[in-house]
Write a protein that holds these residues in place. Structure first.
Motif, PDB file in Angstrom:
ATOM      1  N   LEU A   1       0.816  -1.218   0.000  1.00  0.00           N
ATOM      2  CA  LEU A   1       0.000   0.000   0.000  1.00  0.00           C
ATOM      3  C   LEU A   1       0.849   1.267   0.000  1.00  0.00           C
ATOM      4  O   LEU A   1       0.338   2.350  -0.282  1.00  0.00           O
ATOM      5  N   PHE A   2       2.147   1.135   0.319  1.00  0.00           N
ATOM      6  CA  PHE A   2       3.019   2.300   0.448  1.00  0.00           C
ATOM      7  C   PHE A   2       3.914   2.474  -0.768  1.00  0.00           C
ATOM      8  O   PHE A   2       4.507   1.509  -1.257  1.00  0.00           O
ATOM      9  N   ALA A   3       4.048   3.730  -1.221  1.00  0.00           N
ATOM     10  CA  ALA A   3       5.043   4.057  -2.242  1.00  0.00           C
ATOM     11  C   ALA A   3       6.426   3.786  -1.648  1.00  0.00           C
ATOM     12  O   ALA A   3       6.626   3.892  -0.433  1.00  0.00           O
ATOM     13  N   GLU A   4       7.363   3.422  -2.479  1.00  0.00           N
ATOM     14  CA  GLU A   4       8.732   3.137  -2.013  1.00  0.00           C
ATOM     15  C   GLU A   4       9.316   4.337  -1.262  1.00  0.00           C
ATOM     16  O   GLU A   4      10.011   4.182  -0.266  1.00  0.00           O
TER      17      GLU A   4
ATOM     18  N   GLY B   1      10.773   6.550   3.392  1.00  0.00           N
ATOM     19  CA  GLY B   1      10.973   5.219   2.846  1.00  0.00           C
ATOM     20  C   GLY B   1      10.059   4.163   3.431  1.00  0.00           C
ATOM     21  O   GLY B   1       9.634   4.240   4.594  1.00  0.00           O
ATOM     22  N   ARG B   2       9.740   3.181   2.598  1.00  0.00           N
ATOM     23  CA  ARG B   2       8.826   2.099   2.979  1.00  0.00           C
ATOM     24  C   ARG B   2       9.356   1.293   4.160  1.00  0.00           C
ATOM     25  O   ARG B   2       8.607   0.960   5.074  1.00  0.00           O
ATOM     26  N   HIS B   3      10.657   0.989   4.167  1.00  0.00           N
ATOM     27  CA  HIS B   3      11.240   0.204   5.256  1.00  0.00           C
ATOM     28  C   HIS B   3      11.043   0.905   6.599  1.00  0.00           C
ATOM     29  O   HIS B   3      10.628   0.285   7.586  1.00  0.00           O
TER      30      HIS B   3
ATOM     31  N   GLU C   1      -0.389   8.533  -8.011  1.00  0.00           N
ATOM     32  CA  GLU C   1      -1.198   8.201  -9.183  1.00  0.00           C
ATOM     33  C   GLU C   1      -1.576   6.723  -9.225  1.00  0.00           C
ATOM     34  O   GLU C   1      -2.596   6.349  -9.805  1.00  0.00           O
ATOM     35  N   ALA C   2      -0.756   5.863  -8.638  1.00  0.00           N
ATOM     36  CA  ALA C   2      -1.023   4.421  -8.625  1.00  0.00           C
ATOM     37  C   ALA C   2      -1.918   4.016  -7.449  1.00  0.00           C
ATOM     38  O   ALA C   2      -2.229   2.836  -7.297  1.00  0.00           O
ATOM     39  N   GLY C   3      -2.310   4.989  -6.605  1.00  0.00           N
ATOM     40  CA  GLY C   3      -3.171   4.689  -5.472  1.00  0.00           C
ATOM     41  C   GLY C   3      -2.436   4.261  -4.221  1.00  0.00           C
ATOM     42  O   GLY C   3      -3.050   3.892  -3.228  1.00  0.00           O
ATOM     43  N   ARG C   4      -1.088   4.318  -4.247  1.00  0.00           N
ATOM     44  CA  ARG C   4      -0.315   3.977  -3.042  1.00  0.00           C
ATOM     45  C   ARG C   4      -0.177   5.220  -2.163  1.00  0.00           C
ATOM     46  O   ARG C   4      -0.213   6.354  -2.639  1.00  0.00           O
ATOM     47  N   VAL C   5       0.011   4.980  -0.865  1.00  0.00           N
ATOM     48  CA  VAL C   5       0.192   6.081   0.087  1.00  0.00           C
ATOM     49  C   VAL C   5       1.573   6.682  -0.153  1.00  0.00           C
ATOM     50  O   VAL C   5       2.582   5.993  -0.040  1.00  0.00           O
TER      51      VAL C   5
END
Length: 143
Positions: free
Chosen positions: A22-25, A40-42, A103-107
């Motif tokens: 669900l999260f952008a990198e 960052g996702r991590h 744009e891809a719907g990720r947070v």
């Protein structure tokens, strides 16, 4: 199910694996106690792991959608606001999670606001201790 609903369901189930996609990198997390964002996702997943251990009786109490200006580029982005209630060391916390989507719907941006100040202090201390314990931030040097 939209991203905000999937996020809410994953948090309520304490399912960190469901959150990763669900999260952008390059997600940015704006904390109520730190001026500069975590990035960052991590780091976001590590921080949520600590928060899920820290909050007592965490529950979302609403869901609002719309658009809001982002902190990164100032553009309006699709957004969701999830009000919540919880406790930290017995102190009642009222807060909101503001999720903003790419744009891809990720947070892409995640902002948390909490009140009252006494609960914010308790949350800050507990989360910092958890981040240090999990190796996500360095142990402060004794002064």
């Amino acid at each position: 199910m939209d991203t905000a609903a999937r996020f809410r369901a994953a948090i309520e189930a304490h399912d960190l694996d469901a959150l990763e996609d669900l999260f952008a990198e390059d997600i940015r997390f704006y904390s109520p106690v730190k001026f500069t964002p975590f990035e960052g996702r991590h780091m976001m997943l590590g921080l949520l792991k600590v928060l899920l251990r820290t909050f007592e009786d965490f529950r979302y109490v609403g869901h609002f959608t719309g658009t809001a200006e982002t902190g990164t580029d100032g553009d309006e982005a699709p957004s969701a606001v999830l009000p919540f209630r919880a406790a930290v060391h017995g102190k009642q916390v009222h807060g909101i999670d503001l999720l903003q989507f790419d744009e891809a719907g990720r947070v892409k941006e995640f902002t948390v606001m909490v009140r009252p100040l006494s609960a914010t202090h308790a949350l800050s201390e507990a989360v910092f201790a958890g981040l240090v314990a999990d190796g996500l931030v360095p142990q402060p040097a004794d002064g």
